[in-house]
Design a protein around this motif. Structure first.
Motif, PDB file in Angstrom:
ATOM      1  N   TYR A 243    -109.777 120.260  -4.049  1.00 50.75           N
ATOM      2  CA  TYR A 243    -110.555 120.587  -2.835  1.00 50.75           C
ATOM      3  C   TYR A 243    -111.580 121.663  -3.204  1.00 50.75           C
ATOM      4  O   TYR A 243    -111.484 122.297  -4.266  1.00 50.75           O
ATOM      5  CB  TYR A 243    -109.622 121.056  -1.705  1.00 50.75           C
ATOM      6  CG  TYR A 243    -108.895 122.354  -2.019  1.00 50.75           C
ATOM      7  CD1 TYR A 243    -109.485 123.600  -1.821  1.00 50.75           C
ATOM      8  CD2 TYR A 243    -107.610 122.342  -2.558  1.00 50.75           C
ATOM      9  CE1 TYR A 243    -108.824 124.785  -2.138  1.00 50.75           C
ATOM     10  CE2 TYR A 243    -106.949 123.520  -2.877  1.00 50.75           C
ATOM     11  CZ  TYR A 243    -107.574 124.735  -2.663  1.00 50.75           C
ATOM     12  OH  TYR A 243    -106.940 125.898  -2.996  1.00 50.75           O
ATOM     13  N   LEU A 247    -111.883 126.517   0.511  1.00 51.93           N
ATOM     14  CA  LEU A 247    -110.875 126.135   1.511  1.00 51.93           C
ATOM     15  C   LEU A 247    -109.484 126.729   1.245  1.00 51.93           C
ATOM     16  O   LEU A 247    -108.552 126.475   2.016  1.00 51.93           O
ATOM     17  CB  LEU A 247    -110.743 124.609   1.568  1.00 51.93           C
ATOM     18  CG  LEU A 247    -111.934 123.838   2.125  1.00 51.93           C
ATOM     19  CD1 LEU A 247    -111.660 122.344   2.077  1.00 51.93           C
ATOM     20  CD2 LEU A 247    -112.224 124.282   3.557  1.00 51.93           C
ATOM     21  N   GLU A 250    -107.918 128.618   4.179  1.00 54.53           N
ATOM     22  CA  GLU A 250    -107.683 127.719   5.319  1.00 54.53           C
ATOM     23  C   GLU A 250    -106.494 126.795   5.056  1.00 54.53           C
ATOM     24  O   GLU A 250    -105.678 126.532   5.945  1.00 54.53           O
ATOM     25  CB  GLU A 250    -108.956 126.900   5.568  1.00 54.53           C
ATOM     26  CG  GLU A 250    -108.883 126.040   6.809  1.00 54.53           C
ATOM     27  CD  GLU A 250    -110.156 125.223   7.001  1.00 54.53           C
ATOM     28  OE1 GLU A 250    -111.217 125.603   6.452  1.00 54.53           O
ATOM     29  OE2 GLU A 250    -110.067 124.187   7.685  1.00 54.53           O
ATOM     30  N   LEU A 251    -106.389 126.305   3.830  1.00 58.28           N
ATOM     31  CA  LEU A 251    -105.265 125.409   3.524  1.00 58.28           C
ATOM     32  C   LEU A 251    -103.935 126.148   3.614  1.00 58.28           C
ATOM     33  O   LEU A 251    -102.928 125.579   4.058  1.00 58.28           O
ATOM     34  CB  LEU A 251    -105.453 124.783   2.140  1.00 58.28           C
ATOM     35  CG  LEU A 251    -106.443 123.614   2.132  1.00 58.28           C
ATOM     36  CD1 LEU A 251    -106.768 123.199   0.702  1.00 58.28           C
ATOM     37  CD2 LEU A 251    -105.895 122.423   2.920  1.00 58.28           C
ATOM     38  N   LYS A 295    -107.551 117.134   3.760  1.00 54.10           N
ATOM     39  CA  LYS A 295    -108.557 118.048   3.181  1.00 54.10           C
ATOM     40  C   LYS A 295    -108.409 118.131   1.663  1.00 54.10           C
ATOM     41  O   LYS A 295    -109.164 118.839   0.998  1.00 54.10           O
ATOM     42  CB  LYS A 295    -108.400 119.444   3.778  1.00 54.10           C
ATOM     43  CG  LYS A 295    -108.921 119.570   5.204  1.00 54.10           C
ATOM     44  CD  LYS A 295    -109.055 121.028   5.610  1.00 54.10           C
ATOM     45  CE  LYS A 295    -109.887 121.166   6.872  1.00 54.10           C
ATOM     46  NZ  LYS A 295    -109.351 120.465   8.021  1.00 54.10           N
TER      47      LYS A 295
END
Ligand SMILES: Cc1ncc(C[n+]2csc(CCOP(=O)(O)OP(=O)(O)O)c2C)c(N)n1
Ligand code: SF4
Ligand SMILES: [Mg+2]
Length: 342
Positions: A243, A247, A250-251, A295
């Motif tokens: 990814y 991110l 957020e992950l 994601k």
């Protein structure tokens, strides 16, 4: 001259009451070569920041060894030692015992020194599980074992470990046209297993660096309470999970908000949920797992059927486990079934 009064005391590390109270000093600084967005590197930084300068860090082979000690450079400011891939438990116990013996014999000043051994999921949850288990039975030695879980043997190019999630694409489980899901096993429940199986280990916790202050306070609690302690951190890994590095944070949050990775601590046998997990236990709806899974490129091959299976397994962990997200037994059913056995 060395002090001869022996003490097995631990440092009293009060929790940081908010981000503004966190100390400024860093003991894991520049000089490492981890990937951009590597949450495991952040875990190292926060872990040793929480522990402070009177700390020895021992590290198993893996990304956090290799990328942190590349040819004459290192980010570690505190004393640091490499240990073999499956040896975080032995290194923690041996170092704690060695310090204790030296202090008892008056060969070094008697003072509380934190001993932290870290390991990856491959080194800790697979190869070194027995050594960690042994260490957690030695209540007379103070040490913390921190398992940083990037969900693969990352350093050797993303092989599948016992903590790789169901269905993930790794170099050992590439999805194909004939067989889409190669990895069909569910992830081990390491923290729950270690807490349930080691009655004299006083502290086990799960953490995620997306919640940095909470994470540091769990490290401080483990080191203060003493004896052998264990922390499991879930660390998004841009390379292995495929990814955009932006991110990572957020992950980490999504792993908690979907209920995939619950945040809890077990202190003297008492389970306490904290952070967003506490809100989930109190009734806030869990986010669908697809928001987390889709994601990441490692789940790009998932169909609706795979997503539904994954969601079902997570639902089970919340709706059917004796202590949701922590202990999978179903006590009443199991007791009744045992009575019914002829
Ligand atoms: C006994 C042994 N077998 C294999 C290796 C090769 N090796 C080095 S790092 C590594 C991966 C370790 O994975 P993990 O513990 O999850 O740490 P990560 O690399 O993901 O940070 C492997 C297999 C080794 N160093 N020692
Ligand atoms: S492969 Fe993953 S764990 Fe290893 S340095 Fe890169 S981001 Fe960190
Ligand atoms: Mg790993």
């Amino acid at each position: 001259m060395a002090e001869t009064t022996f003490s097995n005391a631990t440092q009293t590390l009060e929790p940081f009451r908010g981000i503004k109270k966190v100390t400024l000093e860093e003991y894991f600084t520049s000089g490492h070569r981890t990937c951009q967005g590597c949450e495991s590197a952040l875990v190292m930084k926060l872990m040793v920041k929480a522990a402070g300068p009177r700390t020895i860090v021992l590290g198993s082979t893996g990304c956090m060894y290799v990328a942190n000690t590349t040819y004459y450079t290192t980010p570690w400011v505190v004393p640091w030692m490499h240990t073999q891939l499956g040896s975080s438990g032995s290194a923690a116990l041996g170092t704690a015992a060695g310090l204790k013996a030296l202090m008892r014999k008056g060969k070094m000043k008697a003072e509380p020194i934190n001993v932290i051994a870290f390991c990856g999921d491959g080194g800790g949850a697979d190869m070194g599980l027995s050594a960690i288990s042994a260490t957690l039975t030695h209540k007379e030695y103070n040490s913390l074992i921190l398992l940083y879980d990037n969900e693969s043997y990352a350093n050797t190019d993303i092989q599948l470990s016992g903590l790789t999630p169901f269905g993930a694409h790794t170099t050992f489980s590439p999805p194909g046209t004939v067989k889409r899901i190669i990895h069909t096993r569910w992830k081990k429940n390491v923290a729950g297993m270690l807490a349930a199986g080691h009655p004299e280990c006083r502290y086990v916790a799960t953490v995620c660096a997306s919640y940095a202050v909470d994470m540091m306070n769990k490290v401080r609690r483990a080191l203060t309470i003493g004896g052998p302690t264990f922390i499991h951190s879930l660390d998004p890994c841009p390379k292995g999970w495929d990814y955009d590095p932006m991110l990572s944070h957020e992950l980490g949050e999504l792993a908690i908000e979907t209920g995939i990775f619950p945040l809890y601590e077990v202190e003297d046998g008492v389970v306490t949920y904290y952070g967003k997990t506490k809100a989930l236990v109190e009734g806030r709806p869990r986010k669908p797992v697809r928001e987390y899974l889709l994601k990441q490129g490692r789940f790009a091959h998932f169909t609706e059927e795979d997503l539904a299976y994954f969601q079902g397994k997570v639902d089970e962990q919340w709706q059917k486990w004796e202590i949701p997200g922590v202990v999978p037994f179903r006590r009443l059913d199991a007791a009744q079934a045992a009575l019914n056995v002829k």
